[in-house]
Design a protein around this motif. Structure first.
Motif, PDB file in Angstrom:
ATOM      1  N   ALA A  46       0.811  -1.219   0.000  1.00  0.00           N
ATOM      2  CA  ALA A  46       0.000   0.000   0.000  1.00  0.00           C
ATOM      3  C   ALA A  46       0.845   1.270   0.000  1.00  0.00           C
ATOM      4  O   ALA A  46       0.319   2.359  -0.262  1.00  0.00           O
ATOM      5  CB  ALA A  46      -0.925   0.011   1.219  1.00  0.00           C
ATOM      6  N   VAL A  47       2.124   1.139   0.283  1.00  0.00           N
ATOM      7  CA  VAL A  47       2.999   2.312   0.371  1.00  0.00           C
ATOM      8  C   VAL A  47       3.860   2.392  -0.885  1.00  0.00           C
ATOM      9  O   VAL A  47       4.703   1.526  -1.129  1.00  0.00           O
ATOM     10  CB  VAL A  47       3.895   2.237   1.622  1.00  0.00           C
ATOM     11  N   SER A  48       3.651   3.427  -1.661  1.00  0.00           N
ATOM     12  CA  SER A  48       4.420   3.618  -2.885  1.00  0.00           C
ATOM     13  C   SER A  48       5.733   4.337  -2.579  1.00  0.00           C
ATOM     14  O   SER A  48       5.897   4.957  -1.518  1.00  0.00           O
ATOM     15  CB  SER A  48       3.623   4.450  -3.881  1.00  0.00           C
ATOM     16  N   ALA A  49       6.644   4.263  -3.538  1.00  0.00           N
ATOM     17  CA  ALA A  49       7.896   5.021  -3.397  1.00  0.00           C
ATOM     18  C   ALA A  49       7.596   6.507  -3.302  1.00  0.00           C
ATOM     19  O   ALA A  49       8.237   7.234  -2.536  1.00  0.00           O
ATOM     20  CB  ALA A  49       8.813   4.725  -4.584  1.00  0.00           C
ATOM     21  N   ASP A  50       6.594   6.966  -4.058  1.00  0.00           N
ATOM     22  CA  ASP A  50       6.234   8.392  -4.031  1.00  0.00           C
ATOM     23  C   ASP A  50       5.787   8.820  -2.635  1.00  0.00           C
ATOM     24  O   ASP A  50       6.078   9.944  -2.191  1.00  0.00           O
ATOM     25  CB  ASP A  50       5.124   8.680  -5.038  1.00  0.00           C
ATOM     26  N   LYS A  51       5.066   7.953  -1.928  1.00  0.00           N
ATOM     27  CA  LYS A  51       4.605   8.298  -0.581  1.00  0.00           C
ATOM     28  C   LYS A  51       5.789   8.470   0.368  1.00  0.00           C
ATOM     29  O   LYS A  51       5.801   9.376   1.208  1.00  0.00           O
ATOM     30  CB  LYS A  51       3.649   7.219  -0.068  1.00  0.00           C
ATOM     31  N   ILE A  52       6.779   7.601   0.218  1.00  0.00           N
ATOM     32  CA  ILE A  52       7.969   7.710   1.061  1.00  0.00           C
ATOM     33  C   ILE A  52       8.763   8.961   0.703  1.00  0.00           C
ATOM     34  O   ILE A  52       9.244   9.689   1.574  1.00  0.00           O
ATOM     35  CB  ILE A  52       8.844   6.456   0.902  1.00  0.00           C
ATOM     36  N   ILE A  53       8.872   9.236  -0.587  1.00  0.00           N
ATOM     37  CA  ILE A  53       9.580  10.426  -1.056  1.00  0.00           C
ATOM     38  C   ILE A  53       8.941  11.690  -0.487  1.00  0.00           C
ATOM     39  O   ILE A  53       9.628  12.601  -0.014  1.00  0.00           O
ATOM     40  CB  ILE A  53       9.584  10.462  -2.602  1.00  0.00           C
ATOM     41  N   THR A  54       7.613  11.717  -0.491  1.00  0.00           N
ATOM     42  CA  THR A  54       6.900  12.877   0.047  1.00  0.00           C
ATOM     43  C   THR A  54       7.113  13.002   1.547  1.00  0.00           C
ATOM     44  O   THR A  54       7.324  14.107   2.067  1.00  0.00           O
ATOM     45  CB  THR A  54       5.386  12.753  -0.251  1.00  0.00           C
ATOM     46  N   LYS A  55       7.068  11.882   2.258  1.00  0.00           N
ATOM     47  CA  LYS A  55       7.237  11.931   3.715  1.00  0.00           C
ATOM     48  C   LYS A  55       8.618  12.450   4.107  1.00  0.00           C
ATOM     49  O   LYS A  55       8.765  13.234   5.048  1.00  0.00           O
ATOM     50  CB  LYS A  55       7.003  10.548   4.326  1.00  0.00           C
ATOM     51  N   VAL A  56       9.635  12.006   3.376  1.00  0.00           N
ATOM     52  CA  VAL A  56      10.999  12.422   3.697  1.00  0.00           C
ATOM     53  C   VAL A  56      11.270  13.839   3.194  1.00  0.00           C
ATOM     54  O   VAL A  56      12.090  14.562   3.761  1.00  0.00           O
ATOM     55  CB  VAL A  56      12.025  11.425   3.116  1.00  0.00           C
ATOM     56  N   GLY A  57      10.560  14.222   2.108  1.00  0.00           N
ATOM     57  CA  GLY A  57      10.776  15.548   1.534  1.00  0.00           C
ATOM     58  C   GLY A  57      11.998  15.606   0.643  1.00  0.00           C
ATOM     59  O   GLY A  57      12.809  16.538   0.730  1.00  0.00           O
ATOM     60  N   ILE A  58      12.142  14.589  -0.213  1.00  0.00           N
ATOM     61  CA  ILE A  58      13.295  14.522  -1.110  1.00  0.00           C
ATOM     62  C   ILE A  58      12.818  14.367  -2.549  1.00  0.00           C
ATOM     63  O   ILE A  58      11.618  14.217  -2.805  1.00  0.00           O
ATOM     64  CB  ILE A  58      14.205  13.331  -0.750  1.00  0.00           C
ATOM     65  N   THR A  59      13.747  14.389  -3.480  1.00  0.00           N
ATOM     66  CA  THR A  59      13.411  14.189  -4.883  1.00  0.00           C
ATOM     67  C   THR A  59      13.497  12.706  -5.227  1.00  0.00           C
ATOM     68  O   THR A  59      14.111  11.916  -4.508  1.00  0.00           O
ATOM     69  CB  THR A  59      14.379  14.958  -5.794  1.00  0.00           C
ATOM     70  N   LYS A  60      12.882  12.347  -6.348  1.00  0.00           N
ATOM     71  CA  LYS A  60      12.969  10.956  -6.807  1.00  0.00           C
ATOM     72  C   LYS A  60      14.407  10.576  -7.110  1.00  0.00           C
ATOM     73  O   LYS A  60      14.826   9.430  -6.861  1.00  0.00           O
ATOM     74  CB  LYS A  60      12.099  10.762  -8.045  1.00  0.00           C
ATOM     75  N   VAL A  61      15.164  11.514  -7.640  1.00  0.00           N
ATOM     76  CA  VAL A  61      16.564  11.236  -7.953  1.00  0.00           C
ATOM     77  C   VAL A  61      17.318  10.830  -6.691  1.00  0.00           C
ATOM     78  O   VAL A  61      18.093   9.863  -6.686  1.00  0.00           O
ATOM     79  CB  VAL A  61      17.231  12.467  -8.601  1.00  0.00           C
ATOM     80  N   THR A  62      17.084  11.562  -5.604  1.00  0.00           N
ATOM     81  CA  THR A  62      17.746  11.249  -4.333  1.00  0.00           C
ATOM     82  C   THR A  62      17.316   9.879  -3.831  1.00  0.00           C
ATOM     83  O   THR A  62      18.135   9.070  -3.378  1.00  0.00           O
ATOM     84  CB  THR A  62      17.419  12.314  -3.273  1.00  0.00           C
ATOM     85  N   PHE A  63      16.024   9.598  -3.908  1.00  0.00           N
ATOM     86  CA  PHE A  63      15.517   8.301  -3.439  1.00  0.00           C
ATOM     87  C   PHE A  63      16.168   7.158  -4.198  1.00  0.00           C
ATOM     88  O   PHE A  63      16.705   6.211  -3.598  1.00  0.00           O
ATOM     89  CB  PHE A  63      13.997   8.240  -3.613  1.00  0.00           C
ATOM     90  N   TYR A  64      16.127   7.239  -5.527  1.00  0.00           N
ATOM     91  CA  TYR A  64      16.627   6.132  -6.338  1.00  0.00           C
ATOM     92  C   TYR A  64      18.152   6.045  -6.338  1.00  0.00           C
ATOM     93  O   TYR A  64      18.710   5.014  -6.728  1.00  0.00           O
ATOM     94  CB  TYR A  64      16.076   6.224  -7.756  1.00  0.00           C
ATOM     95  N   ARG A  65      18.813   7.096  -5.889  1.00  0.00           N
ATOM     96  CA  ARG A  65      20.264   7.020  -5.729  1.00  0.00           C
ATOM     97  C   ARG A  65      20.617   6.052  -4.603  1.00  0.00           C
ATOM     98  O   ARG A  65      21.623   5.348  -4.660  1.00  0.00           O
ATOM     99  CB  ARG A  65      20.837   8.408  -5.419  1.00  0.00           C
ATOM    100  N   HIS A  66      19.769   6.032  -3.579  1.00  0.00           N
ATOM    101  CA  HIS A  66      20.019   5.157  -2.430  1.00  0.00           C
ATOM    102  C   HIS A  66      19.357   3.794  -2.581  1.00  0.00           C
ATOM    103  O   HIS A  66      19.876   2.793  -2.074  1.00  0.00           O
ATOM    104  CB  HIS A  66      19.529   5.839  -1.154  1.00  0.00           C
TER     105      HIS A  66
END
Length: 214
Positions: A46-66
């Motif tokens: 139920a939790v998308s990558a976008d939801k986590i990205i929004t919660k942390v307040g980062i960009t998709k590029v930053t998320f997918y870098r890690h």
């Protein structure tokens, strides 16, 4: 054991703390902390990558870098939970030197407290296995690896107690543990000490029965 709040940063890979100042969590750690809360509270699917990205307040590029993909994050989340449980169980064993039965009691008491805690949603490993049907998926492999470790640890303790059929008795104790976790998830909210005592008594009965003469 299960935690529903943001967990403290893992020391490995983080800068050495400056005296008087808390170490700043790495970006990877912040993503993991957010994912741990969301995955456990809402379910992994139920939790998308976008939801986590929004919660942390980062960009998709930053998320997918890690984390190249969401499954990579799920695996890291479960490995983190596995290490947390291993630390807790090894801590119980260290707290009862020369007393394996006492170590089992501490482990059971911890499970009792956990299963009655507010916000408890069951074992994160059982939950993850229910969401990933393919037994060969990396997520299921993490689950299977941790459960093998848990059973092997219980077998070691049972061997120290003097139980002959360590594998068979360990299987039964794991089932008792799983039952307590599922019961807590389905809404059982009793006194943690009563639940712990019930689990201890059930485990003791299993062990005593295995040692009774034929």
């Amino acid at each position: 054991m299960t935690q529903q709040h943001l967990e403290p940063p893992v020391a490995a890979g983080l800068p050495t703390p400056v005296p008087g100042r808390a170490a700043k969590p790495s970006m990877r750690e912040l993503i993991l902390q957010a994912a741990a809360v969301l995955f456990y509270a809402q379910g992994i699917r139920a939790v998308s990558a976008d939801k986590i990205i929004t919660k942390v307040g980062i960009t998709k590029v930053t998320f997918y870098r890690h984390f190249p993909g969401k499954d990579d994050l799920v695996v890291a989340y479960l490995e983190r939970r596995a290490q947390s449980e291993r630390d807790a169980i090894e801590g119980a064993r260290r707290s009862s030197p020369g007393d394996p039965a006492g170590a089992l009691r501490l482990i059971a008491e911890g499970i009792g407290v956990e299963s009655c805690a507010p916000g408890f949603r069951g074992c994160p490993f059982i939950n993850a296995a229910a969401e990933y049907a393919d037994a060969g998926h990396p997520v299921r492999e993490v689950v299977a690896s941790h459960r093998r470790w848990f059973k092997a640890t219980i077998e070691q303790i049972l061997h120290e107690i003097g139980v002959a059929d360590v594998s068979g008795v360990a299987d039964q104790l794991v089932i008792l543990r799983d039952g307590a976790m599922v019961g807590g998830h389905l809404g059982h909210r009793g006194d943690p000490q009563v639940v712990a005592r019930s689990l201890v008594n059930a485990g003791r009965a299993v062990i005593e029965y295995s040692q009774a003469p034929d």
